[in-house]
Design an enzyme around this catalytic site. Structure first.
Site, PDB file in Angstrom:
ATOM      1  N   HIS A  59       0.372  -0.999   0.270  1.00 20.22           N
ATOM      2  CA  HIS A  59       0.171  -0.461  -0.403  1.00 20.22           C
ATOM      3  C   HIS A  59       0.888   1.443  -0.049  1.00 20.22           C
ATOM      4  CE1 HIS A  59      -4.253  -1.425   1.523  1.00 20.22           C
ATOM      5  NE2 HIS A  59      -3.623  -2.553   0.566  1.00 20.22           N
ATOM      6  N   GLU A  61       0.796   4.199   2.320  1.00 21.25           N
ATOM      7  CA  GLU A  61       1.063   4.598   2.964  1.00 21.25           C
ATOM      8  C   GLU A  61       2.421   3.311   3.494  1.00 21.25           C
ATOM      9  OE1 GLU A  61      -3.739   4.980   3.004  1.00 21.25           O
ATOM     10  OE2 GLU A  61      -2.056   3.487   2.289  1.00 21.25           O
ATOM     11  N   CYS A  89      -6.966   2.508   5.181  1.00 19.53           N
ATOM     12  CA  CYS A  89      -7.016   1.315   5.394  1.00 19.53           C
ATOM     13  C   CYS A  89      -7.031   0.827   7.257  1.00 19.53           C
ATOM     14  CB  CYS A  89      -7.474  -0.443   4.547  1.00 19.53           C
ATOM     15  SG  CYS A  89      -5.063  -0.538   4.777  1.00 19.53           S
ATOM     16  N   CYS A  92      -2.946   0.258   6.642  1.00 21.58           N
ATOM     17  CA  CYS A  92      -2.803   1.443   6.593  1.00 21.58           C
ATOM     18  C   CYS A  92      -2.673   2.424   8.329  1.00 21.58           C
ATOM     19  CB  CYS A  92      -2.607   2.125   5.831  1.00 21.58           C
ATOM     20  SG  CYS A  92      -1.800   0.666   4.669  1.00 21.58           S
TER      21      CYS A  92
END
Length: 156
Positions: A59, A61, A89, A92
């Site tokens: 991801h 992040e 999410c 993260c």
């Protein structure tokens, strides 16, 4: 005439996160981007690479946090700010809390999977030893539009 955007503003850093999201778009990934800022300098950048790297951990992040930690030389990112084009999410949001990021700036909210206020709010659990300040809807239309057009193309 193009509007000049002042550095060290929310808009400036969210536009930098949007640049990262567009990198994801170029490799046919969901266009989510992120930057981490410390004392006015971007110290971490990331964009979504789950399909490319074949891992759920890729991801935007997580990538930006890893790079920022390397730059600072510590797992704690005290006094940093994170700018993300889409509400994080649960993984993260947890990483943001664990790394002690001070401020979280979000472009578009994610009513289906967001964990910074939409479904859950992991950034403000009083039992955790760290909570983050959050500001939402920064360049929301541009952030949401990028995602919307990506998914419209995908459905064709």
């Amino acid at each position: 005439m193009t509007k000049r955007i002042e550095k060290n503003t929310e808009e400036y850093y969210m536009r930098e996160a949007l640049k990262e999201a567009k990198k994801a778009l170029k490799i046919n990934e969901v266009p989510i981007g992120c930057v981490i800022v410390y004392k006015g300098e971007i110290i971490g950048r990331g964009y979504n690479r789950r399909m490319t790297d074949k891992t759920a951990l890729a991801h935007a992040e997580i990538t930006a946090i890893k790079k920022a930690c390397r730059k600072i030389g510590d797992w704690r990112l005290d006094d940093t700010d994170i700018y993300i084009t889409l509400e994080p999410c649960q993984m993260c949001a947890g990483a943001i809390v664990q790394s002690r990021i001070r401020n979280v700036f979000i472009g578009a909210m994610n009513p289906k999977a967001g964990c910074c206020g939409s479904i859950l709010d992991l950034l403000h659990v009083k039992e955790f030893n760290h909570q983050c300040e959050v500001k939402t809807h920064i360049l929301e239309e541009e952030c949401a539009s990028l995602l919307k057009s990506f998914f419209q193309e995908l459905r064709k």
